[in-house]
Design an enzyme around this catalytic site. Structure first.
Site, PDB file in Angstrom:
ATOM      1  CE  LYS A 158      14.009  -0.911   5.766  1.00 23.54           C
ATOM      2  NZ  LYS A 158      12.417  -1.138   5.811  1.00 23.54           N
TER       3      LYS A 158
HETATM    4  C1  LIG Z   1       8.055  -1.038   9.435  1.00 20.66           C
HETATM    5  C2  LIG Z   1       7.948  -0.495   7.944  1.00 20.66           C
HETATM    6  N1  LIG Z   1       7.321   0.552   7.666  1.00 20.66           N
HETATM    7  C3  LIG Z   1       7.228   1.164   6.425  1.00 20.66           C
HETATM    8  C4  LIG Z   1       7.862   0.835   5.086  1.00 20.66           C
HETATM    9  C5  LIG Z   1       7.854   1.361   3.990  1.00 20.66           C
HETATM   10  O1  LIG Z   1       8.980   2.229   4.035  1.00 20.66           O
HETATM   11  P1  LIG Z   1       9.461   2.613   2.562  1.00 20.66           P
HETATM   12  O2  LIG Z   1       9.956   1.460   1.923  1.00 20.66           O
HETATM   13  O3  LIG Z   1      10.621   3.644   2.715  1.00 20.66           O
HETATM   14  O4  LIG Z   1       8.368   3.163   1.826  1.00 20.66           O
HETATM   15  C6  LIG Z   1       8.805  -0.625   5.522  1.00 20.66           C
HETATM   16  C7  LIG Z   1       9.538  -0.729   4.496  1.00 20.66           C
HETATM   17  N2  LIG Z   1       9.586  -2.300   4.455  1.00 20.66           N
HETATM   18  C8  LIG Z   1      10.576  -2.977   3.438  1.00 20.66           C
HETATM   19  C9  LIG Z   1      11.003  -4.412   4.178  1.00 20.66           C
HETATM   20  C10 LIG Z   1      10.103  -5.208   3.602  1.00 20.66           C
HETATM   21  C11 LIG Z   1      10.566  -6.673   4.244  1.00 20.66           C
HETATM   22  O5  LIG Z   1       9.613  -7.707   3.904  1.00 20.66           O
HETATM   23  O6  LIG Z   1      11.800  -6.807   4.338  1.00 20.66           O
HETATM   24  C12 LIG Z   1      10.563  -2.728   2.137  1.00 20.66           C
HETATM   25  O7  LIG Z   1       9.116  -2.541   1.789  1.00 20.66           O
HETATM   26  O8  LIG Z   1      11.465  -2.809   1.328  1.00 20.66           O
HETATM   27  C13 LIG Z   1       8.783  -0.974   6.941  1.00 20.66           C
HETATM   28  O9  LIG Z   1       9.456  -1.828   7.223  1.00 20.66           O
END
Ligand SMILES: Cc1[nH+]cc(COP(=O)(O)O)c(CN[C@@H](CCC(=O)O)C(=O)O)c1O
Length: 306
Positions: A158
C-alpha cells in the site's frame, strides 16, 4: 471539521488534530513515497476490538520494504500507540489510518537520506460507498484506466503514490455517474476496485482474482475466502475473470476494510443477476458482520481488544 476527533499520534507524541502537520517540501508529498494501512475497530459484544490488527501491521512493514524504508518504531510501539489513541478518544467503532513516509530534509528523487515520519490517526467512518450501499448495492463502471502491473509498482504494497491510479479511476467513475469503478489489469482482465477487492459468484461458487492479476492482497478478501469456505462454499482464489464475465455473473461484490462487503448491482449499466444484492452475497455479508460484532470463538484470533 467533522473528522477532527482530537489527537493524532506522530512519532511518539500525541498531538492535537490541528497541529498534526508536515513541511510543504516533505518528500512523500512530491514523490508519493509513503505507505499506509486502513484498519477498522468494531464495537463488539465484548467491547471495542480491532479487526485483524496483526495482519494489517505485518502488511504495513511489508509495504515499506520496496522503498528500503526503515520505520523507526517497532510493532509493539505502534500497537501500544494505537490502543492508547483509541482509549483516549473513546472511539468504539472507528477507522484507523497508520501512515509512514519520507519526510523533510531535501528534495530529489532518491529518499535514502530522508528521515521517515510515522503517524496514526483514527476517526469514525461509516459505509464507504454510501449510506444504502451495503443493502442496495452499488452501480459501477469499468474504468478506461488500467491497473498498473505489479512489475511496474508492487501492487501488494500500500504505497501512497500508487493510488493515483485509483484516483483517476474513481474520478472517471463519478464523471459517468457510477458510485465506483472496476479496474482491469494490463492484460484486460479484472483486477479490483480503486480501494477494494472484487468477488464474482457463478452457479453458487465464488471467484476472486489472485495476486498475479496485479491486485492488493486484501485482508478482507482473505477473511471472506476463509468465511466462505467455512460456510461450505467453493472459492477459486486465483481466478482470471474477463470483462464479459462481469456482465454474466450471478452476483458481484467488493470487499475491503472501508468497503466491508458491498454488493455490486450493475456494471456499465448491465444489471448483475436480479440487479440487487444476491443471496450468496447477502449470506456472506451477514456472516461477516455477525463475526465482527460477536467475535465468535472460532475467529477470536482476528480480534485485538482495545
Ligand atoms: C487497491 C485496494 N485493493 C483492495 C483493498 C482491500 O484491502 P483490505 O482493506 O486489506 O481488505 C484496498 C483497501 N483500501 C483501503 C483504503 C481506502 C481509502 O479510500 O483510502 C481501505 O479499505 O481501508 C485497496 O486500497
Amino acid at each position: 471539521d467533522e473528522m477532527d476527533v482530537g489527537t493524532i499520534w506522530m512519532d511518539g507524541e500525541f498531538v492535537d488534530w490541528d497541529d498534526a502537520n508536515v513541511h510543504v517540501l516533505t518528500h512523500a508529498l512530491h514523490y508519493g513515497t509513503g505507505i499506509f494501512e486502513g484498519v477498522r475497530c468494531y464495537e463488539t459484544d465484548d467491547g471495542p476490538a480491532i479487526f485483524r490488527w496483526e495482519d494489517h501491521l505485518d502488511r504495513f512493514y511489508e509495504s515499506a520494504k520496496p522503498f528500503e524504508m526503515e520505520i523507526p518504531h517497532d510493532p509493539e510501539e505502534l500497537t501500544d500507540a494505537t490502543l492508547e489513541l483509541l482509549r483516549r478518544e473513546e472511539m468504539a467503532s472507528c477507522y484507523i489510518r497508520p501512515v509512514a513516509f519520507f519526510g523533510y530534509e531535501m528534495l530529489g528523487v532518491n529518499p535514502s537520506d530522508i528521515p521517515v515520519e510515522t503517524a496514526i490517526a483514527a476517526w469514525p467512518w461509516g459505509t464507504y460507498l454510501g449510506e444504502d450501499a451495503l443493502e442496495e448495492g452499488v452501480d459501477v463502471g469499468v474504468s478506461s484506466w488500467r491497473k498498473h502491473a505489479s512489475s511496474q509498482i508492487p501492487t501488494g504494497a500500500k504505497m501512497t503514490g500508487a493510488y493515483v491510479n485509483s484516483v483517476l479511476a474513481s474520478i472517471e467513475a463519478k464523471a459517468h455517474h457510477y458510485v465506483e469503478a472496476i479496474v482491469l489489469n494490463k492484460e484486460g482482465n479484472v483486477a479490483e476496485g480503486p480501494g477494494e477487492n472484487i468477488f464474482l459468484v457463478r452457479d453458487g461458487e465464488l471467484y476472486t482474482p489472485g495476486l498475479a492479476e496485479s491486485i492488493l492482497g486484501g485482508i478482507t478478501r482473505q477473511s471472506l475466502i476463509e468465511i466462505a469456505r467455512d460456510e461450505g462454499y467453493t472459492v477459486h482464489e486465483d481466478a482470471t475473470i474477463s470483462r464479459g464475465e462481469l456482465y454474466t455473473a450471478d452476483e458481484l461484490f467488493f470487499t475491503g476494510t472501508a468497503a466491508e462487503v458491498t454488493p455490486i448491482k450493475s456494471v456499465d449499466n448491465r444489471e448483475v443477476g436480479a440487479g440487487e444484492r444476491g443471496p450468496v452475497t447477502a449470506d456472506l455479508q451477514s456472516r461477516f458482520f455477525e463475526i465482527v460484532e460477536q467475535q465468535p470463538p472460532e475467529y477470536a484470533d482476528w480480534f485485538t481488544p482495545v
